[in-house]
Design a protein around this motif. Structure first.
Motif, PDB file in Angstrom:
ATOM      1  N   UNK A 136       0.807  -1.215   0.000  1.00  0.00           N
ATOM      2  CA  UNK A 136       0.000   0.000   0.000  1.00  0.00           C
ATOM      3  C   UNK A 136       0.845   1.271   0.000  1.00  0.00           C
ATOM      4  N   UNK A 137       1.896   1.292   0.789  1.00  0.00           N
ATOM      5  CA  UNK A 137       2.691   2.523   0.949  1.00  0.00           C
ATOM      6  C   UNK A 137       3.868   2.612  -0.016  1.00  0.00           C
ATOM      7  N   UNK A 138       4.246   1.467  -0.607  1.00  0.00           N
ATOM      8  CA  UNK A 138       5.448   1.386  -1.442  1.00  0.00           C
ATOM      9  C   UNK A 138       6.702   1.757  -0.649  1.00  0.00           C
ATOM     10  N   UNK A 195      10.065   6.681   5.751  1.00  0.00           N
ATOM     11  CA  UNK A 195      10.541   5.441   5.135  1.00  0.00           C
ATOM     12  C   UNK A 195       9.821   4.197   5.661  1.00  0.00           C
ATOM     13  N   UNK A 196       8.884   4.391   6.602  1.00  0.00           N
ATOM     14  CA  UNK A 196       8.248   3.240   7.225  1.00  0.00           C
ATOM     15  C   UNK A 196       6.852   2.990   6.665  1.00  0.00           C
ATOM     16  N   UNK A 197       6.614   1.752   6.277  1.00  0.00           N
ATOM     17  CA  UNK A 197       5.305   1.361   5.764  1.00  0.00           C
ATOM     18  C   UNK A 197       4.271   1.323   6.877  1.00  0.00           C
ATOM     19  N   UNK A 198       4.671   0.809   8.044  1.00  0.00           N
ATOM     20  CA  UNK A 198       3.710   0.624   9.128  1.00  0.00           C
ATOM     21  C   UNK A 198       4.401   0.695  10.475  1.00  0.00           C
ATOM     22  N   UNK A 199       3.621   1.099  11.472  1.00  0.00           N
ATOM     23  CA  UNK A 199       4.032   0.999  12.868  1.00  0.00           C
ATOM     24  C   UNK A 199       3.165  -0.075  13.501  1.00  0.00           C
ATOM     25  N   UNK A 200       3.801  -1.174  13.899  1.00  0.00           N
ATOM     26  CA  UNK A 200       3.115  -2.292  14.546  1.00  0.00           C
ATOM     27  C   UNK A 200       3.200  -2.107  16.065  1.00  0.00           C
ATOM     28  N   UNK A 201       2.059  -2.179  16.734  1.00  0.00           N
ATOM     29  CA  UNK A 201       2.073  -1.998  18.186  1.00  0.00           C
ATOM     30  C   UNK A 201       0.898  -2.742  18.814  1.00  0.00           C
ATOM     31  N   UNK A 202       1.126  -3.275  19.985  1.00  0.00           N
ATOM     32  CA  UNK A 202       0.055  -3.853  20.787  1.00  0.00           C
ATOM     33  C   UNK A 202      -0.561  -2.732  21.619  1.00  0.00           C
TER      34      UNK A 202
END
Length: 457
Positions: A136-138, A195-202
C-alpha cells in the motif's frame, strides 16, 4: 482446590512418542517444574487431571479461551458443520461462511475497516499485515515498539528486536527499527523520515508485563502515523474479543487503526484461526486486479470449520455479555489483589484492563530475603517468577504463568466466564504464596531444590 499434593502425584510420565519425536525439551521442562500432568477433561474455567485433581485456569492458553474451554454451543456448531459434509476445503468456490464472519467482525470493529483476510494464526496475520502495508505505501521500512511480542515466524520476529526468541535463526527482515513503547517524541523522529510502511504496536503490551500506555498515547500515535503516511497497525491477538472489556482494546483508547490483527480467541480455542482487518484502500493495493486475485492466500485460511467456529464464538461473546463480564470481573480481581497484597514488599504493582491482569514483583529490601532473591536471579532471571507459578500450581491447583518478556510479572488472564468465587480463590492462593515468600523458608528451599534438579538434568 486441594493443597499439599506431592510432586509424585502431580507428575505424569510423558507419552514416549511425544518425547521421542516431537519436543523432548518441553517434556524435560515440564518435569523439572513439576507441571507435567495429564488432563482428562477441560470445561469452562476448570481443568480435570487423570489423577482426579481439579485445577483452575488463570492463563486461558495465553488468552485463547475467552469463552471458556470446550464451550458446548461452539462444539455443537462444529459438529453440525462436520455432519453437513459441506465444502470445508474446496478452494474453488466462494466460502459463504467466510463472508458472514467477515461481516460480523467488520461491524464489531468499526472505523474504516471493511475487508478481512483470514489466516490460521496471529503470526500468519502479522506476516500478511507486513506484506499489505508495504504494497500500500510502497515503503519497505517497518517500525515496532520495544519489548513487543508479535509471533515467532521470521517476519514477526523481525518486529521484536534482538531478543532470545530470535537467537540462532540468522538474519531477519531488513529495514525494521524500534522505538520505546509510549515514547511519542522518538516515534515522530522515526516517522518523519517517511521510510516506514507501518508501525506495529500492541495496544497493551502483554508479554512485556501487561504494560498499559498513557490515555492519549495511541490517539497520538494514530495522528502521527496519518501525518507521515505510515499505516497504524494494532496487534490485538491477545487483547481482542473482549479480553480487555470492549471488543477491541482500540475501542478503550478511542482509536481507529488502519489494520487490526486478531487470532487466538476467535474460534473458542478449538480451531486455528486468525484475521487481518483493513480498509478498502489497503486491500485494493494488494488485490489490485484479476491477475492478483490470489496473490496472497493460505491453504486453511477460509476453511469451513474455522469460519463456523468463529461465527459461533462471536454469538457466545454477545449472548453471554462477556465484554461487560470481563470489565466487571477484571475490576473485582484487581481490587481484591490490591487489598490482599498491599502489605507485601515484593509486590510492586497490580495493573490491567478487563481480564488481562499483571502482578509485578520487585526485589525485597529485607536483607535475608534479598540475598536469596539475588542468588536465584543470577542463576536465571525467571527463577523467582517460575517458583510463584509452581507454587500456585502444586499447592493451590491454579494454572498461570509469568510474562514471556518480563519474568517479574505474573499474568492473570482467566476465561471471561470466570466466577466471583473463582476470582476470590485465586486471590487467596496468591496471598498465601506471597506469605510463604515473605515468611517461610520452605519457599526458598524449594527454589534451591529446583536449582539442584536443573543442574542434575
Amino acid at each position: 482446590m486441594g493443597e499439599g499434593v506431592s510432586t509424585a502425584t502431580l507428575a505424569s510420565v510423558a507419552d514416549s512418542s511425544y518425547a521421542d519425536h516431537v519436543n523432548p525439551q518441553w517434556v524435560r521442562l515440564l518435569n523439572l517444574l513439576d507441571m507435567n500432568v495429564s488432563y482428562e477433561r477441560c470445561v469452562g474455567t476448570e481443568l480435570f487431571t487423570i489423577g482426579g485433581r481439579q485445577m483452575l485456569d488463570f492463563l486461558s492458553g495465553y488468552c485463547v479461551h475467552n469463552t471458556g474451554h470446550n464451550h458446548p454451543r461452539i462444539i455443537a456448531a462444529l459438529q453440525d458443520e462436520l455432519e453437513g459434509r459441506g465444502p470445508a476445503m474446496l478452494q474453488s468456490h466462494v466460502p459463504e461462511l467466510a463472508g458472514e464472519l467477515a461481516q460480523r467482525l467488520i461491524k464489531l470493529c468499526g472505523g474504516a475497516l471493511n475487508k478481512v483476510f483470514f489466516a490460521s494464526s496471529g503470526s500468519e496475520g502479522v506476516e500478511a499485515a507486513i506484506k499489505f502495508s508495504r504494497a500500500h505505501t510502497r515503503r519497505n521500512g517497518l517500525l515496532y515498539a520495544e519489548n513487543a511480542f508479535h509471533g515467532l515466524t521470521c517476519g514477526a520476529l523481525s518486529l521484536m528486536g534482538g531478543t532470545t526468541w530470535s537467537e540462532g535463526f540468522g538474519p531477519l527482515l531488513a529495514g525494521t527499527e524500534s522505538v520505546p513503547f509510549g515514547d511519542l517524541e522518538r516515534l515522530e523522529s522515526k516517522l518523519a523520515t517517511r521510510k516506514f510502511a507501518a508501525f506495529f504496536v500492541e495496544p497493551i503490551q502483554s508479554e512485556a508485563g501487561i504494560r498499559i500506555p498513557e490515555a492519549n498515547y495511541l490517539s497520538s500515535v494514530q495522528a502521527l502515523c496519518r501525518k507521515y503516511g505510515t499505516l497504524f497497525v494494532l496487534d490485538e491477538v491477545q487483547t481482542g474479543l473482549h479480553r480487555t472489556g470492549p471488543f477491541l482494546a482500540a475501542h478503550r483508547f478511542g482509536v481507529e487503526p488502519d489494520m487490526v490483527v486478531l487470532a487466538k480467541a476467535l474460534s473458542g480455542g478449538l480451531i486455528p484461526i486468525g484475521a487481518v482487518l483493513m480498509s478498502d484502500e489497503i486491500y485494493r493495493s494488494t488485490y489490485s486486479s484479476l491477475q492478483r486475485a490470489l496473490i496472497h492466500t493460505s491453504t486453511f485460511s477460509e476453511n469451513g470449520l474455522a469460519m463456523r467456529a468463529g461465527v459461533a464464538t462471536l454469538d457466545m461473546l454477545e449472548e453471554e455479555k462477556l465484554g461487560k463480564r470481563s470489565e466487571a470481573s477484571g475490576e473485582l480481581l484487581r481490587n481484591l489483589l490490591r487489598q490482599s497484597l498491599s502489605n507485601y514488599e515484593m509486590v510492586k504493582d497490580i495493573r490491567g484492563a478487563g481480564l488481562l491482569c499483571g502482578i509485578e514483583f520487585q526485589a525485597p529490601s529485607k536483607l535475608s530475603l534479598r540475598l536469596a532473591f539475588e542468588s536465584f536471579k543470577r542463576i536465571h532471571p525467571a527463577m523467582f517468577g517460575q517458583m510463584i507459578v509452581m507454587r500456585l500450581f502444586r499447592r493451590h491447583g491454579i494454572l498461570t504463568q509469568i510474562c514471556g518478556n518480563n519474568f517479574m510479572v505474573l499474568k492473570a488472564a482467566p476465561p471471561l466466564i470466570v466466577s466471583e468465587a473463582q476470582i476470590v480463590s485465586f486471590v487467596e492462593a496468591v496471598e498465601r504464596v506471597m506469605d510463604d515468600v515473605h515468611s517461610s523458608s520452605t519457599f526458598w528451599s524449594d527454589a534451591l531444590g529446583l536449582v539442584r534438579r536443573t543442574v542434575n538434568i
